[in-house]
Enzyme design. Structure first.
Site, PDB file in Angstrom:
ATOM      1  N   GLN A 178      -4.756  -1.363  -7.140  1.00 12.23           N
ATOM      2  CA  GLN A 178      -5.434  -0.490  -6.192  1.00 12.23           C
ATOM      3  C   GLN A 178      -6.107   0.654  -6.948  1.00 12.23           C
ATOM      4  OE1 GLN A 178      -3.797   2.679  -3.131  1.00 12.23           O
ATOM      5  NE2 GLN A 178      -3.688   0.641  -2.162  1.00 12.23           N
TER       6      GLN A 178
ATOM      7  N   SER B  71      -6.768   5.630  -0.473  1.00 14.87           N
ATOM      8  CA  SER B  71      -6.947   4.313  -1.088  1.00 14.87           C
ATOM      9  C   SER B  71      -8.408   3.884  -0.933  1.00 14.87           C
ATOM     10  CB  SER B  71      -6.031   3.278  -0.412  1.00 14.87           C
ATOM     11  OG  SER B  71      -4.681   3.680  -0.481  1.00 14.87           O
TER      12      SER B  71
ATOM     13  N   ASP C  91       0.827  -1.216   0.000  1.00 20.76           N
ATOM     14  CA  ASP C  91       0.000   0.000   0.000  1.00 20.76           C
ATOM     15  C   ASP C  91       0.853   1.255   0.000  1.00 20.76           C
ATOM     16  OD1 ASP C  91      -2.448   1.443   0.143  1.00 20.76           O
ATOM     17  OD2 ASP C  91      -2.193   1.712   2.300  1.00 20.76           O
TER      18      ASP C  91
END
Length: 252
Positions: free
Chosen positions: A242, A192, A168
């Site tokens: 993502q 995100s 991430d």
């Protein structure tokens, strides 16, 4: 994280650990799909709930949710598989400078130094980082070398979770580079939205890993970013996708 938020990769990694503890060690996690539902408050604890969805001969599935104040802030479904033989191939790693040939971002501006000094992760960007300078060329891709600053235990689950933690980190930057933005662009708001990850092969998170990232599209305040993670000797160990909320003030 700024403004007292919990870093999303932390919640992701802890969810991986929580789900993995309900499956035998002979079935490591191989994929997850999750949604970041609400920002987490770093001043409060987290509670994790795991539902056993399926246990088959080779595969298991688990649903994990992270709660604060009785409401979920993150939800994921993960799949686990016993070790098996089969066909094998992998896209090779690109040729980029090694981590020892790249500048340490701790040597950059004061604000970035303060932020990175306390981070458990060491980073080396290809090209330079987005902590201070506007990218010289608007391009929707980059590569980042990264690893934990300290040696980690031998437990393979710890390294799989740490890999999720790393996944991430910085992947949003391929979107920012495409538009000449830095993390300190005035009015920039990035979050995100969802996260998918596939573990292909074992890897140590305390050794240099190359995270190759690109953004194929952005529209409607959202951008998509894809990533591949390689060992230093070029072995593909994980793939990531993502979608990210990216908002910038309107010009004029």
């Amino acid at each position: 994280m700024p403004y007292g938020r919990i870093y999303g990769g932390q919640v992701l990694a802890q969810s991986v650990v929580a789900a993995s503890r309900t499956v035998g060690e002979d079935r490591p996690i191989h994929s997850m799909h999750g949604y970041f539902l609400r920002p987490g408050n770093a001043a409060q604890g987290l509670t994790f709930s795991v539902d056993r969805l399926r246990d088959g001969r080779s595969f298991s599935a688990r649903r994990t949710q992270a709660f604060q104040d009785g409401v979920p802030i993150f939800s994921m479904i993960a799949s686990f598989q016993t070790q098996d033989d089969g066909v094998e191939h992998a896209v090779p790693a690109p040729g980029v400078p090694g981590p020892d040939d790249l500048p340490d971002p701790l040597a950059e501006g004061t604000s970035s130094r303060r932020r990175l000094r306390d981070s458990p992760i060491e980073l080396r960007h290809v090209p330079g980082s987005l902590y201070t300078d506007v990218p010289a060329e608007r391009q929707p891709h980059q590569a980042v070398w990264l690893r934990t600053r300290r040696e980690m235990p031998e437990d393979p689950l710890v390294h799989r979770a740490a890999l999720a933690y790393l996944s991430d980190m910085t992947i949003q930057e391929s979107i920012l580079r495409a538009h000449g933005l830095t993390w300190y662009s005035p009015g920039l708001n990035v979050a995100s939205l969802d996260h998918a990850m596939w573990w292909h092969r074992p890897a140590r998170a305390d050794e240099w890993l190359l995270y190759v990232q690109e953004s194929p599209t952005a529209r409607g305040g959202r951008g998509l970013a894809n990533g591949r993670i390689y060992t230093r000797d070029g072995l593909l160990v994980a793939s990531v996708a993502q979608e990210v909320m990216v908002r910038v003030p309107s010009e004029g």
